[in-house]
Design a protein around this motif. Structure first.
Motif: not given
Ligand code: FAD
Length: 813
Positions: A176, A45-46, A17, A50-52, A37-38, A48, A359, A362-364
């Motif tokens: 941050a 979460s991104t 996102v 499933a990416g549907n 990005e830390k 791992h 999200f 969040g992938i979709a």
């Protein structure tokens, strides 16, 4: 890369996102933007997921965001020259019941409206598309040809590449650590230096609540969310799948058995099974299980026992699943908002800060969310109305326990149908009227409105008030005869409705009137009167509507929908000049609607007020001996008053009105009554999807007034050119069904508009739909059709006046 000292926008969080937001900003020329990005990108979460990537959603706004994302992803590999594993395999959703098929029909209709083709399937057609499927218990299903799965880390990296190509900066391994504010600018702190910026975005995924805490000193609130543990597992290769894929040259379609609550997907040549289990678990919500400072690229321990029932059900559905063992389980953190939808938009209460987090899909949705977030930042407005994800839809009632209870309810019912007369039971009674016990005694069947409990309808002894009875799309049900009686009581005698939580602001100070004139398209009422004010955005679209009650030259009460409370407060507060005082008084006072031809008689026994004062007047008085303001107005469309009084006095007044013979009525009746008057509801009929002219509000637009107001120029141009759409009241031969929001309106073979609200009018005895159609088709008498759960019903455009009491004689009586 070193930390720059300044940037226009700083985004905290490099999941899909955050990078999508950066990509959309940079692509639109806002290249002076930095993402922090830390850890490594996608560490939250991104990585791992499933990416549907479905299009399907019960919400038009969410589906539209997904439609956009999927379209973006299909062209992204070429656009940014980054290879992407994206399998557009299509998907099948299985239906175990007729009601589920009706849900699919409605979603397929919304999909068609936005240019997507989904197909309803018989059980046999399901098997043709998925030969390994057992058909027991199935009514049919839905085919979405554009569903599929994408490698989540790759798509995030591709968006990051695109953002960098357009000049944006991504700083990995740069957490941050906090924010401060100086001279109207944000300073985002990192261990490697500070960045001074105009805008800041919280895109921290399941850490959003923690990042949100930095904004508490600047007007922020606790982010309403809870983290759930969500699992899917992969199996060893299945030879039959390998063979099928080889033969057909593609993957099996993605399968979702939504009534059981899991998805089943082909992963290489094995399976991926992901249930949303009822016996679900939150994470990091107990004192002895705190959220760690860093969980990058980590997972929870496997907990397959929780999924057992679902695994067995899936093995009966696709027996091939049982032929191989589990090769790997993924149990990861997934953030949930109380309604399961993300938060994208302005951070409530905080200037120049935005949110894009929480999200569950969040992938979709990430591709579309980035567009929406970027538009908020760049333009202060979005192309499509995105209230469904606006963080301001939650207000002051979402404490931690509420978020946990709702997250579990939503997760455990992730694929549930949302029936129009059903109220979700978890985490209720957050805010109650002083009359709540009395209302319950009277049979009140309650609904939650911005956390306030209001009666939807009043049951009589013997009525079936069970949750089960509400599991229907039909208008009819145990409530229906009561709603009819309540409407008839308002029509023939007098009814009373406790409208607690009506949002209420006071605005005063020298110049308040002039300032308000610069916010609304129309005029202000004279002192002692009230009217409706429409607040356009810069494009002339309907931002909001408020009732404006004028007490003196520069002294106003503004009343607006319960759920609009924080949104509308910010509309007013965002550029409030020094010297004006604005206060939210929603919790101090409350409202009763007293309406019906006998309302004057009833009130005359309780007050010395001048009940002969005309429509749209107000007066301070006493009712039943308690101080109250009487406003001569009726959303129900009969002779009537709103009684506004302090919370502590409302029970005395309510009891006296009941004792005077008023019948209590509920929100279902009020909705039916307002439809007959053509009164618009906020975020149904009134939204930023339409301009004021398209919403049929031309009489509230004064282009010739001297004050400038947002959208004035756009409305002037629109007036010259003629609006593209027109608002209509339709009568519909709808049988026992009301058209849900965003049902399509047809003319011949073409979709020409959409329904914005619909219901039965008990005084006119017909089904009424309000909606927006292409210009030229809004003339009275035009024959159209409304699609309701897949069937088209005859509809006729009505004259531009209320169906009930067109001359408003009853109101003015
Ligand atoms: C098992 C599982 C399966 C899933 N399957 C799917 C699916 O099939 N389809 C789908 O659409 N969704 C799926 N999801 C959901 C999906 O993973 C998330 O919705 C999505 O990854 C959220 O992306 P995000 O960018 O909002 O958050 P994240 O990916 O969590 O990114 C947030 C980032 O912010 C960073 N961060 C936090 N604090 C700071 C700070 N102070 N400074 C700098 N950086 C910080 C974190 O390190 C993290 O990288 C699944 C989730 C799980 C758990």
């Amino acid at each position: 890369m070193s930390v720059p000292s300044t940037a226009r926008v700083v985004i905290v969080g490099g999941g899909i996102v955050g990078v999508s937001t950066l990509y959309h900003l940079a692509k639109n020329g806002w290249s002076d933007c930095v993402l922090l990005e830390k850890n490594e990108l996608t560490a939250g979460s991104t990585w791992h997921a499933a990416g549907n990537c479905p299009n399907f959603s019960g919400s038009y706004g969410i589906m539209n965001m997904q439609r956009y994302a999927l379209e973006l992803y299909r062209g992204l590999a070429d656009e940014v020259d980054y290879p992407l594993n994206y399998h557009v395999s299509g998907s099948l959703r299985l239906a175990h019941s007729h009601e589920r098929m009706m849900e699919f029909d409605h979603v397929a209709g919304m999909a068609r409206h936005m240019g997507l083709e989904m197909e309803m399937c018989t059980p046999q057609q399901l098997q043709e598309r998925y030969p390994f499927l057992e058909l027991h218990d199935l009514e049919g299903g839905l085919w979405d040809p554009l569903d599929g799965d994408i490698d989540p880390a790759q798509v995030a990296q591709a968006l990051a590449k695109g953002a960098r190509t357009h000049g944006a900066k991504i700083l990995r391994f740069t957490p941050a650590t906090g924010v401060s504010r100086e001279n109207g600018e944000w300073i985002v702190h990192t261990e490697k230096g500070d960045i001074r910026c105009e805008y800041v975005v919280n895109a921290a995924g399941y850490y959003a609540e923690r990042v949100g805490e930095w904004f508490l000193p600047f007007g922020g609130r606790q982010v309403p969310m809870a983290v759930m543990s969500h699992q899917y597992f992969l199996t060893e290769p299945v030879p039959e799948i390998a063979e099928w894929s080889e033969k057909n040259g593609r993957k099996l379609p993605l399968l979702r058995d939504v009534d059981t609550s899991y998805y089943l997907r082909q992963e290489t040549t094995g399976f991926n099974l992901g249930p949303y289990e009822r016996n679900c678990q939150t994470a990091w919500t107990r004192a002895d299980d705190p959220m760690p400072d860093d969980f990058s690229f980590q997972l929870y321990p496997d907990d397959l026992d929780r999924l057992e029932w679902y695994i067995e059900d899936a093995m009966a559905r696709v027996p091939l699943l049982g032929t191989q063992g589990v090769s790997r389980n993924i149990n990861g953190p997934i953030p949930y908002a109380p309604d399961g939808l993300p938060m994208v938009g302005p951070m409530p209460g905080v200037p120049n800060a935005f949110e894009a987090h929480t999200f569950t899909f969040g992938i979709a949705q990430g591709g579309g969310a980035g567009k929406v977030a970027a538009e908020w930042i760049m333009h202060g407005a979005t192309e499509w109305d995105m209230w469904c994800v606006d963080p301001r839809r939650y207000t002051d009632y979402t404490d931690k326990q509420y978020c946990i209870d709702k997250a579990k309810e939503v997760y455990g019912h992730e694929y549930a149908m949302h029936f129009p007369h059903h109220e979700w039971p978890a985490a209720r009674n957050r805010k109650t009227s002083p009359n709540n016990d009395r209302i319950l005694e009277l049979g009140g069947q309650m609904g939650s409105y911005n956390g306030w409990e209001r009666a939807n309808w009043f049951a009589k002894p013997g009525d079936d008030a069970s949750e089960e009875a509400t599991q229907t799309w039909s208008r009819s049900g145990p409530w229906e005869p009561r709603v009819r009686e309540e409407c008839e009581a308002v029509r023939d005698t007098v009814g009373v409705l406790d409208l607690c939580g009506f949002s209420r602001f006071s605005l005063s100070g020298e110049g308040a009137a002039e300032w308000l004139r610069g916010k609304i398209a129309g005029g202000l009422p004279k002192s002692g009167r009230m009217n409706l004010g429409y607040f356009p955005d810069n494009r002339g679209r309907v931002l909001t509507e408020m009732s404006i009650i004028r007490h003196g030259d520069d002294d106003f009460t503004l009343i607006t929908a319960a759920v609009a409370q924080w949104h509308d407060f910010e509309v007013l507060k965002s550029d409030l000049p020094d010297g004006l005082t604005l206060a939210d008084r929603t919790r101090d006072m409350t409202t009763l609607i007293v309406s019906g031809p006998k309302s004057r008689d009833l009130l005359s026994n309780l007050t010395d007020a001048d009940l002969g004062l005309g429509w749209l007047t107000h007066q301070q008085t006493t009712v039943a001996g308690k101080p109250a303001m009487l406003v001569r107005v009726s959303f129900a469309g009969e002779l009537g008053w709103e009684v506004h009084a302090d919370m502590e006095n409302i029970s005395t007044i309510y009891d006296a009105i009941l004792a005077g013979g008023a019948r209590p009525f509920g929100m279902y009746a009020l909705n039916a009554l307002r439809l007959e008057k053509g009164y618009r509801a906020w975020k149904g009929d009134l939204s930023t999807d339409y301009t004021l002219f398209e919403s049929g509000l031309g009489r509230f637009v004064k282009l010739d007034k001297p004050q400038d107001f947002p959208g004035k120029q756009a409305l002037q141009i629109e007036k010259q050119q003629g609006p593209a759409k027109g608002f209509v009241t339709l009568t519909v031969d709808a049988g026992d069904l009301d058209a849900p929001y965003m049902s399509s309106i047809w003319k011949g073979d073409e979709i020409v508009g959409e329904v914005t609200s619909c219901g039965w009018g008990y005084r006119v005895n017909t089904c009424i739909a309000l909606g927006v159609v292409r210009s030229g088709l809004d003339a009275p008498g035009t024959d159209l059709e409304v699609e309701i759960y897949g069937q088209r019903y005859k509809a006729v455009v009505q004259p531009d006046q209320p169906l009930w009491d067109p001359e408003n004689e009853r109101l003015r009586a």
